[in-house]
Enzyme design. Sequence first.
Site, PDB file in Angstrom:
ATOM      1  N   PHE A 179       7.886  -4.906  -1.961  1.00 29.49           N
ATOM      2  CA  PHE A 179       6.559  -5.488  -2.177  1.00 29.49           C
ATOM      3  C   PHE A 179       6.095  -5.184  -3.588  1.00 29.49           C
ATOM      4  O   PHE A 179       6.577  -4.264  -4.251  1.00 29.49           O
ATOM      5  CB  PHE A 179       5.551  -4.963  -1.152  1.00 29.49           C
ATOM      6  CG  PHE A 179       5.276  -3.484  -1.265  1.00 29.49           C
ATOM      7  CD1 PHE A 179       4.223  -3.010  -2.048  1.00 29.49           C
ATOM      8  CD2 PHE A 179       6.064  -2.559  -0.588  1.00 29.49           C
ATOM      9  CE1 PHE A 179       3.968  -1.649  -2.162  1.00 29.49           C
ATOM     10  CE2 PHE A 179       5.818  -1.193  -0.690  1.00 29.49           C
ATOM     11  CZ  PHE A 179       4.773  -0.738  -1.479  1.00 29.49           C
ATOM     12  N   CYS A 180       5.137  -5.996  -4.051  1.00 27.99           N
ATOM     13  CA  CYS A 180       4.513  -5.805  -5.352  1.00 27.99           C
ATOM     14  C   CYS A 180       3.098  -6.367  -5.272  1.00 27.99           C
ATOM     15  O   CYS A 180       2.622  -6.713  -4.187  1.00 27.99           O
ATOM     16  CB  CYS A 180       5.320  -6.472  -6.465  1.00 27.99           C
ATOM     17  SG  CYS A 180       5.619  -8.233  -6.224  1.00 27.99           S
ATOM     18  N   THR A 181       2.415  -6.466  -6.384  1.00 25.57           N
ATOM     19  CA  THR A 181       1.000  -6.830  -6.361  1.00 25.57           C
ATOM     20  C   THR A 181       0.761  -8.209  -5.762  1.00 25.57           C
ATOM     21  O   THR A 181      -0.056  -8.375  -4.865  1.00 25.57           O
ATOM     22  CB  THR A 181       0.407  -6.775  -7.781  1.00 25.57           C
ATOM     23  OG1 THR A 181       0.713  -5.519  -8.369  1.00 25.57           O
ATOM     24  CG2 THR A 181      -1.101  -6.970  -7.745  1.00 25.57           C
ATOM     25  N   GLY A 202       3.635 -10.784  -5.705  1.00 21.62           N
ATOM     26  CA  GLY A 202       4.861 -11.449  -5.298  1.00 21.62           C
ATOM     27  C   GLY A 202       5.881 -11.705  -6.377  1.00 21.62           C
ATOM     28  O   GLY A 202       7.070 -11.843  -6.095  1.00 21.62           O
ATOM     29  N   ILE A 213       0.658  -7.494  -2.152  1.00 15.17           N
ATOM     30  CA  ILE A 213      -0.410  -6.614  -1.674  1.00 15.17           C
ATOM     31  C   ILE A 213      -1.744  -7.359  -1.623  1.00 15.17           C
ATOM     32  O   ILE A 213      -2.540  -7.164  -0.698  1.00 15.17           O
ATOM     33  CB  ILE A 213      -0.539  -5.384  -2.586  1.00 15.17           C
ATOM     34  CG1 ILE A 213       0.778  -4.619  -2.645  1.00 15.17           C
ATOM     35  CG2 ILE A 213      -1.665  -4.464  -2.117  1.00 15.17           C
ATOM     36  CD1 ILE A 213       0.879  -3.659  -3.818  1.00 15.17           C
TER      37      ILE A 213
END
Length: 309
Positions: free
Chosen positions: A174-176, A178, A203
Amino acid sequence: MFTVCALYHFTRFDDPAALRGPLLDLCLANAVTGTLLLAGEGINGTIAGPRAGIDAVLAHIRALPGCAELEWKFSEAAERPFARMKVRLKKEIVTMGQPGVDPRASVGHYVAPADWNDLIRSPDVAVIDTRNDYEIAIGTFEGAVDPQTASFREFPEWWAQNKDRFHNKRIAMFCTGGIRCEKSTNYLLSQGVEEVYHLKGGILKYLEEVPEEDSSWQGSCFVFDGRVSVEHGLREGPHELCHACRRPILPEDRARPEYEEGVSCHQCIAETSEEDKARFRERQKQIALAKARGERHLHADTPGEGEGL
């Protein structure tokens, strides 16, 4: 309230430079500020302004070749989160430094926010946070692995050194918003990892859609704009920015002995020389003078660029 729009899309731009001028002119004409990055692989960035202006910019981008499926996410800010508008040409819209990586070819399995908790709580799943160390420091998902990387460019080396830890594991990333997972999941697939998943919308979409009482998220989410962090419901978080090192701090960190506005905080005081600090003090003096004149100094702008999603 200002509408904040984080966006990205991977597509082929044969001549990114030709797109820059019209896009910048449109943003300026619609009172939209922020940063957009253009490269041969697509577009990425975060912008803010009146909703009508944001809609005009999105319509323009979606009309560009291959951009009909543009990804974007809205949130709000009480104050304008960017001072200026920048449209920059880059080699990559998010820098990984791996020429063979191509998210247009293949990526991991997308997982909707509503299904994310069940996935990451599975005993055969390893959850990896692909963001930078200073982002992870203020919030992450429970049980997530922190690669302790200072930039996304370091991720491939970290994986090479740590991949044996994840033998016979499914990988969830996951990241901020995508974009980093588009590249990191493609990279892991190229390295022979068979089952790779990533959080659809990142997120930001999770915090928007998943009720706080059902959440596996712990802390705040760093964002690359003047809000610095957001929390559940995408409400603005408590963090401020150390304008010396560009890392997030809490309001109470201002009371620590290491803190000097624009010069140092407890995270960076040992990282700079006395000559650096003298230069930062002069910069801070100029920022204060500009503020007294009702202007915004060039170096008082918002954090980072290029990894906003």
